[in-house]
Design a protein around this motif. Structure first.
Motif, PDB file in Angstrom:
ATOM      1  N   ASP A 251       0.658  -1.257   0.077  1.00 12.39           N
ATOM      2  CA  ASP A 251      -0.053  -0.037   0.340  1.00 12.39           C
ATOM      3  C   ASP A 251       0.808   1.289   0.062  1.00 12.39           C
ATOM      4  O   ASP A 251       0.422   2.493   0.072  1.00 12.39           O
ATOM      5  CB  ASP A 251      -0.838   0.096   1.143  1.00 12.39           C
ATOM      6  CG  ASP A 251      -0.193  -0.193   2.524  1.00 12.39           C
ATOM      7  OD1 ASP A 251       0.804  -0.656   2.533  1.00 12.39           O
ATOM      8  OD2 ASP A 251      -0.980   0.319   3.582  1.00 12.39           O
TER       9      ASP A 251
ATOM     10  N   VAL B 188       2.152  13.038  -2.565  1.00 14.09           N
ATOM     11  CA  VAL B 188       1.820  11.737  -2.435  1.00 14.09           C
ATOM     12  C   VAL B 188       0.301  11.491  -1.921  1.00 14.09           C
ATOM     13  O   VAL B 188      -0.504  10.858  -2.195  1.00 14.09           O
ATOM     14  CB  VAL B 188       2.619  10.964  -1.623  1.00 14.09           C
ATOM     15  CG1 VAL B 188       2.307   9.347  -1.248  1.00 14.09           C
ATOM     16  CG2 VAL B 188       4.048  10.976  -2.096  1.00 14.09           C
TER      17      VAL B 188
ATOM     18  N   GLU C 212       4.803   8.915 -12.928  1.00 19.77           N
ATOM     19  CA  GLU C 212       4.437   9.046 -11.750  1.00 19.77           C
ATOM     20  C   GLU C 212       5.158  10.262 -10.957  1.00 19.77           C
ATOM     21  O   GLU C 212       6.418  10.785 -11.593  1.00 19.77           O
ATOM     22  CB  GLU C 212       5.048   8.023 -10.980  1.00 19.77           C
ATOM     23  CG  GLU C 212       4.333   6.681 -11.136  1.00 19.77           C
ATOM     24  CD  GLU C 212       4.671   5.537 -10.250  1.00 19.77           C
ATOM     25  OE1 GLU C 212       5.865   5.811  -9.574  1.00 19.77           O
ATOM     26  OE2 GLU C 212       4.246   4.320 -10.228  1.00 19.77           O
TER      27      GLU C 212
ATOM     28  N   SER D 265       7.013  12.465  -8.708  1.00 26.80           N
ATOM     29  CA  SER D 265       7.897  12.022  -7.630  1.00 26.80           C
ATOM     30  C   SER D 265       8.392  13.122  -6.691  1.00 26.80           C
ATOM     31  O   SER D 265       8.811  12.948  -5.633  1.00 26.80           O
ATOM     32  CB  SER D 265       9.414  11.415  -8.323  1.00 26.80           C
ATOM     33  OG  SER D 265       9.064  10.391  -9.258  1.00 26.80           O
TER      34      SER D 265
ATOM     35  N   PRO E  49       2.945   3.665  -1.983  1.00 22.70           N
ATOM     36  CA  PRO E  49       3.090   3.988  -3.396  1.00 22.70           C
ATOM     37  C   PRO E  49       4.478   4.166  -3.795  1.00 22.70           C
ATOM     38  O   PRO E  49       5.536   4.794  -2.895  1.00 22.70           O
ATOM     39  CB  PRO E  49       2.387   5.283  -3.809  1.00 22.70           C
ATOM     40  CG  PRO E  49       2.159   5.883  -2.306  1.00 22.70           C
ATOM     41  CD  PRO E  49       2.125   4.874  -1.361  1.00 22.70           C
ATOM     42  N   ALA E  50       5.063   4.015  -5.065  1.00 22.56           N
ATOM     43  CA  ALA E  50       6.506   4.006  -5.548  1.00 22.56           C
ATOM     44  C   ALA E  50       6.854   5.315  -5.406  1.00 22.56           C
ATOM     45  O   ALA E  50       8.105   5.618  -5.087  1.00 22.56           O
ATOM     46  CB  ALA E  50       6.725   3.535  -6.866  1.00 22.56           C
ATOM     47  N   SER E  51       6.008   6.341  -5.672  1.00 20.52           N
ATOM     48  CA  SER E  51       6.432   7.793  -5.301  1.00 20.52           C
ATOM     49  C   SER E  51       6.753   8.255  -4.030  1.00 20.52           C
ATOM     50  O   SER E  51       7.749   9.029  -3.888  1.00 20.52           O
ATOM     51  CB  SER E  51       5.463   8.757  -5.760  1.00 20.52           C
ATOM     52  OG  SER E  51       4.228   8.565  -5.011  1.00 20.52           O
TER      53      SER E  51
ATOM     54  N   GLU F 132      -1.855  12.003  -4.517  1.00 20.18           N
ATOM     55  CA  GLU F 132      -2.209  10.889  -5.483  1.00 20.18           C
ATOM     56  C   GLU F 132      -2.803   9.624  -4.897  1.00 20.18           C
ATOM     57  O   GLU F 132      -3.715   9.150  -5.622  1.00 20.18           O
ATOM     58  CB  GLU F 132      -0.726  10.311  -5.706  1.00 20.18           C
ATOM     59  CG  GLU F 132      -0.458   9.101  -6.252  1.00 20.18           C
ATOM     60  CD  GLU F 132       0.995   8.620  -6.306  1.00 20.18           C
ATOM     61  OE1 GLU F 132       1.149   7.340  -6.689  1.00 20.18           O
ATOM     62  OE2 GLU F 132       1.736   9.393  -6.185  1.00 20.18           O
ATOM     63  N   LEU F 133      -2.923   9.679  -3.517  1.00 25.62           N
ATOM     64  CA  LEU F 133      -3.839   8.611  -2.832  1.00 25.62           C
ATOM     65  C   LEU F 133      -5.150   9.062  -2.758  1.00 25.62           C
ATOM     66  O   LEU F 133      -5.905   8.297  -2.264  1.00 25.62           O
ATOM     67  CB  LEU F 133      -2.994   8.481  -1.415  1.00 25.62           C
ATOM     68  CG  LEU F 133      -1.875   7.728  -1.252  1.00 25.62           C
ATOM     69  CD1 LEU F 133      -1.261   7.711   0.207  1.00 25.62           C
ATOM     70  CD2 LEU F 133      -1.912   6.380  -2.025  1.00 25.62           C
TER      71      LEU F 133
END
Length: 471
Positions: free
Chosen positions: A240, A274, A426, A428, A242-244, A277-278
């Motif tokens: 859960d 982030v 994405e 970053s 995120p890559a960012s 993003e979520l």
């Protein structure tokens, strides 16, 4: 190693001792009940062995720093400081819970909650830095929780001013969250090392362990120092996350200080990105503004506020205006009616005609003013809503030693604008700096695009810039 027993709590006028809360290297913390006003407080008492000239100066410095900064909602509040009858200095502080330092190791903390904590503690750190103060011991156990669930940063016991942060030995440090240059004694602390510690702390809250700790492996001080100064932290290992967020924390924990965000605020903006993003609301950044900045904001709000444009001419004003016109009309001639109630001719009729002309002109002028005001307001609104968001162009990039450094020219960023930097597909980073660094593997091609974010709205993206790392 045997843990020492807590010291004897001092007798403090106006306070009643209840029990011990914790022990540290230089002080013990006790729970007291204050008589007036009646409340429970935490009292940090210096150990007798540490009471010397240097120790007193340290304790006094901590009291002054905490008093200077504790008005911030995410910095522990200090109520008072004094010296007990047995000669030990003490601080009376807000009673908070240390549950977070145990909780993160026992159970996964939801990502949105960790981001909220990180933004608030980051705001506290940024505020301290703007006041010229380094904390120098940012770690999970120094994040306490108020009775209302608000995270606060505590323990400025080894803090230093920014002007004193070089060339002096560090009194103490917490290895798992310390920056490489601090562990190697190359720096006694800097803004960049605090960025590292905050990123390492956020990593710990997500992973349930410190960044360079190997589960089931050897994690001695020597092992940790070796990994921190030479390696990279492992993946957090949560689906859960995120890559960012991983990338933002990895960048915050870069071995080289120049490859990290240049300020805590810059890292905090990445964490806010982030959150967006979520799909969760962005946690507000709480950084005090200068008086002149507050005045400027207030003045701007006052100048741009449009008051009563659509209803500029109210019925009450129209009634008052009509009454004034009728008074003018009656001054020209008196209305005379015959026995049948009909208006007679003559002076009164002429006065009525002139009065009606005046009234008509007043209505015309009023209508023109209303239309003009409406048109002006409309133009102001159109201009306010149609201001172009600047576009980033001419991104430059170069690779050196496995690090790709991108830079671009400021296209005209406003004070509240930020850059959204995308690596691949994405976001970053969300930052105000015009430089961005990415660690790259040999032969890897790194591509970014940059977009200006204005109050949550993004403008056109820049052209993609790619740099290939050397084999």
């Amino acid at each position: 190693m045997t843990r020492r027993l807590p010291s004897q709590p001092p007798v403090l006028p106006g306070f009643m001792h209840l029990h011990v809360l914790g022990s540290g290297g230089f002080a013990d913390v006790f729970l007291y009940e204050q008589h007036m006003p009646r409340r429970q407080v935490a009292v940090k008492v210096m150990l007798s062995d540490a009471v010397n000239d240097n120790g007193r100066q340290m304790f006094q410095a901590e009291a002054n720093l905490m008093a200077q900064l504790s008005s911030h909602p995410s910095i522990l509040t200090v109520y008072q400081a004094s010296v007990s009858s047995d000669g030990r200095p003490y601080l009376v502080m807000e009673l908070c819970s240390s549950v977070l330092s145990d909780r993160y190791r026992r159970q996964p903390i939801p990502v949105p909650e960790v981001l909220r904590i990180a933004v608030k503690i980051g705001s506290a750190l940024e505020t301290a830095h703007r006041a010229g103060v380094l904390h120098r011991d940012v770690k999970p156990s120094n994040i306490l929780t108020t009775a209302y669930g608000h995270p606060v940063l505590s323990d400025f016991g080894i803090a230093a001013t920014l002007s004193q942060s070089t060339g002096e030995g560090v009194i103490g440090l917490s290895i798992p969250w310390s920056a490489p240059e601090v562990l190697l004694d190359e720096s006694a602390g800097s803004v960049e090392s605090e960025v590292f510690s905050l990123a390492a702390t956020v990593y710990s809250l997500l992973a349930g362990r410190s960044p360079f700790e190997v589960p089931g492996g050897s994690n001695t001080s020597a092992d940790l120092i070796n990994r921190i100064t030479r390696g990279k932290p492992q993946s957090i290992g949560r689906a859960d996350v995120p890559a960012s967020l991983e990338q933002a924390l990895q960048r915050g924990m870069s071995r080289k200080p120049e490859n990290r965000p240049s300020s805590v605020l810059e890292l905090v903006r990445e964490l806010q990105a982030v959150e967006s993003e979520l799909g969760v609301p962005q946690t507000a950044i709480e950084v005090a503004m200068d008086d002149w900045a507050l005045a400027t904001v207030a003045d701007l709000e006052d100048r741009t506020r449009i008051r009563g444009v659509t209803g500029a001419v109210t019925s009450a004003k129209r009634r008052r205006r009509r009454a004034a016109v009728e008074q003018d009309y009656q001054a020209v001639g008196t209305v005379v009616r015959d026995s049948h109630g009909q208006r007679s001719t003559g002076t009164a009729s002429a006065g009525h005609s002139r009065g009606m002309q005046v009234f008509s002109w007043v209505l015309v002028v009023s209508a023109v003013l209303v239309i003009a005001l409406g048109a002006t307001a409309t133009m102001m609104l159109i201009r306010a809503n149609s201001s172009d968001i600047p576009v980033v162009s001419n991104i430059a990039g170069e690779e050196s030693g496995g690090v790709v450094r991108f830079s671009w020219t400021d296209p005209g960023l406003a004070a509240t604008d930020s850059y959204d930097v995308r690596v691949g597909n994405e976001v970053s980073a969300s930052q105000q700096s015009t430089t961005f660094t990415v660690d790259a593997q040999p032969g890897e091609s790194v591509c970014i695009t940059v977009t200006v974010n204005r109050e949550g709205k993004t403008g056109p993206s820049s052209a993609q810039k790619c740099v290939e790392a050397a084999e």
